[in-house]
Write an enzyme that holds these catalytic residues in place. Structure first.
Site, PDB file in Angstrom:
ATOM      1  N   ASP A 231      81.131 115.591  21.191  1.00 46.77           N
ATOM      2  CA  ASP A 231      82.453 116.208  21.235  1.00 46.77           C
ATOM      3  C   ASP A 231      83.454 115.115  21.602  1.00 46.77           C
ATOM      4  OD1 ASP A 231      84.640 118.187  21.691  1.00 46.77           O
ATOM      5  OD2 ASP A 231      83.012 119.615  21.530  1.00 46.77           O
ATOM      6  N   HIS A 254      84.526 113.724  18.679  1.00 53.56           N
ATOM      7  CA  HIS A 254      85.679 114.360  18.049  1.00 53.56           C
ATOM      8  C   HIS A 254      86.949 113.547  18.278  1.00 53.56           C
ATOM      9  CE1 HIS A 254      83.753 118.676  17.973  1.00 53.56           C
ATOM     10  NE2 HIS A 254      83.080 117.779  17.275  1.00 53.56           N
TER      11      HIS A 254
END
Length: 414
Positions: A231, A254
Site C-alpha cells: 500500500d 501505492h
C-alpha cells in the site's frame, strides 16, 4: 493495569543485567541532504545498560518491561544479537525518558489473533490498533535487529495491529532495523514531533501495509530506507505538518500519498509543509499522489465518506524516478467518485494549493493511456499547481496527462 505499573509496584525482579556506562556519546543520526523543517533536539548520553533476558520461546514481555523499568531515565535496553524474543502481551512504552532500545536480536509478536484484537492499543483513527505504543521524551530505537509481526495469520481478520506505534513521542530516532510481516501499516506516527526514521528495511504485502502513516504530528523525518510493501509507501494523514521524506526506495506500493483527506463530515483535515525528495518508485500504482474526497458522499474499494473540509498546502515532490508505475502523478479532489458530474455538483471542501512537482523521470506500466491524472472538482479548488521538468513516458511514448479543471503549464493534457 499496565504491565509496567505492575512491575513497578510488585517488586518483581527478573534479573535484568544492569551495567554502569562511562564516557558515552549520545546517539544521533545525520539528516540530509535536505534539512528538517526545524532542528531535531539532541539526545543525552546514556549512563547504564540493561540486557533483556529471553524466556527461550515463552512470552518475553515481562523481561522486556523489567529491563525498561531498570534503564528508563538515562539507559540503554539491549536485546542480544542472535537471540529470538517473543512478545505476547501488549506493551505500554508511552512514558519513556532519555532511553535507547538497542534491538540487536529478533522480536516476533505472537499469532494470538483473539488476544491482540482485545488488548492491542486502539487509537481512534481509521480503526488503527498497535501491538505496542512508544512515546515519551528523547527515545531512540536502533541496533540492526528485526521486528516481525506474524502478518500471515491475519488474512481476512479485522482490525489488525500496526507493527510499530510511535505515539506521543517528543524527540527520537528510529534507525537500522528490519520490519517485516506487519498485519497492517508498518508505522503509525501519532501526536509526535521531532522524530527521525532512517535506514530501515521494510517488507510485507499482507493487505493495507503502508510503510508510514503520519497523523497529528510535526517535524518528522523519514529517510534513507527500502520499502517493499502493498500500500502507500508513506501517507500523510490529517494533521501532518513539516514532514520531510527523502532517499527512499519504494516497490509494490501505492505511492507517496497526501491523504486521503475530507473523508469524515464535520472534520477539518490539514496537511501542509511537506517535502518529498529523491525517491525511487517501482512496480507501484502511483508515484506522487494527493487525494481528497468530494463534498458529497462517495464509495468504492470498501471505503466510503466525503464532506469533510480542510486544506493541502505547500507540498513539494522533487526528483522522483519511476519504473512501471500506473500513474506517475495523481492529484484528485474526487477520491472514490468516478462520476465527474457528481463531483462537480458537490466539489471537495478540501482545497489544494501551492503544489510543486518537479524533476520526474522514468516510465509508466502502460496500464493507462496517460502518464498521470490531474482532477480538480472546480478550478477554484486547486490553486498554484506547478509541474516542471516532467520526463515520464508511457511504454508507447506518450507523455500526456488526463486533466479536469486544471491545466498546468509544462505538461500536455490528453
Amino acid at each position: 493495569m499496565h504491565l509496567l505499573h505492575l512491575l513497578a509496584t510488585s517488586g518483581l525482579a527478573l534479573g535484568a543485567t544492569v551495567t554502569q556506562l562511562t564516557g558515552q556519546v549520545a546517539f544521533d543520526i545525520a539528516v540530509g541532504p535536505k534539512p528538517p523543517f526545524k532542528p531535531i533536539p539532541p539526545s543525552t548520553p546514556r549512563t547504564k545498560e540493561c540486557v533483556v533476558k529471553s524466556g527461550g520461546g515463552g512470552d518475553d514481555t515481562p523481561h522486556i518491561m523489567e529491563a525498561v523499568k531498570a534503564c528508563n531515565g538515562g539507559g540503554k535496553v539491549v536485546f542480544t544479537r542472535g537471540v529470538k524474543y517473543t512478545v505476547g502481551t501488549a506493551m505500554d512504552l508511552s512514558k519513556l525518558e532519555h532511553v535507547d532500545l538497542v534491538i540487536n536480536g529478533q522480536i516476533t509478536f505472537t499469532n494470538d489473533v483473539a488476544y491482540w484484537q482485545k488488548h492491542g492499543f486502539k487509537h481512534n483513527f481509521q480503526d488503527a490498533m498497535t501491538f505496542f505504543q512508544l512515546g515519551g521524551v528523547d527515545v531512540n530505537v536502533y541496533g540492526g535487529g528485526t521486528l516481525d509481526g506474524n502478518g500471515g495469520v491475519w488474512k481476512g481478520k479485522s482490525p489488525r495491529p500496526i507493527l510499530f506505534g510511535t505515539i506521543g513521542l517528543k524527540g527520537g530516532r528510529i534507525s537500522d532495523l528490519t520490519l517485516r510481516n506487519s498485519p497492517q501499516w508498518f508505522h503509525l506516527v501519532k501526536d509526535s514531533q521531532d522524530v527521525v526514521y532512517s535506514d530501515l528495511r521494510i517488507s510485507g504485502h499482507n493487505g493495507n501495509t503502508d510503510g508510514w502513516d503520519t497523523y497529528n504530528s510535526r517535524n518528522i523525518v523519514i529517510q534513507n530506507s527500502n520499502i517493499d510493501n502493498g500500500d502507500d509507501c508513506v501517507s500523510f494523514k490529517p494533521g501532518s505538518i513539516d514532514i520531510l521524506v527523502q532517499g527512499l526506495v519504494c516497490s509494490g506500493s501505492h505511492g507517496i500519498s497526501v491523504g486521503s483527506l475530507g473523508q469524515y463530515r464535520g472534520k477539518t483535515d490539514i496537511v501542509e509543509n511537506i517535502m518529498v525528495y529523491n525517491v525511487s518508485m517501482a512496480n507501484a500504482s502511483n508515484g506522487a499522489r494527493i487525494k481528497t474526497w468530494s463534498g458529497g458522499h462517495s464509495a468504492g474499494g470498501g471505503l466510503e465518506g466525503g464532506g469533510g473540509s480542510g486544506r493541502v498546502a505547500n507540498v513539494t515532490y522533487e526528483n522522483m524516478r519511476v519504473s512501471k508505475v500506473d500513474s506517475a502523478i495523481e492529484i484528485t479532489q474526487c477520491y472514490m467518485e468516478k462520476d465527474m458530474a457528481k463531483c462537480k455538483a458537490n466539489p471537495s471542501k478540501v482545497t489544494i494549493s501551492n503544489i510543486l512537482m518537479q524533476g520526474f523521470s522514468g516510465t509508466t506500466s502502460g496500464k493507462k493511456n496517460t502518464v498521470g491524472s490531474l482532477t480538480c472538482a472546480s478550478a477554484a479548488g486547486c490553486k498554484n499547481i506547478v509541474l516542471k521538468d516532467i520526463n515520464v513516458r508511457a511504454p508507447g511514448g506518450s507523455k500526456a496527462f488526463s486533466c479536469n479543471n486544471i491545466h498546468p503549464s509544462g505538461v500536455s493534457c490528453a
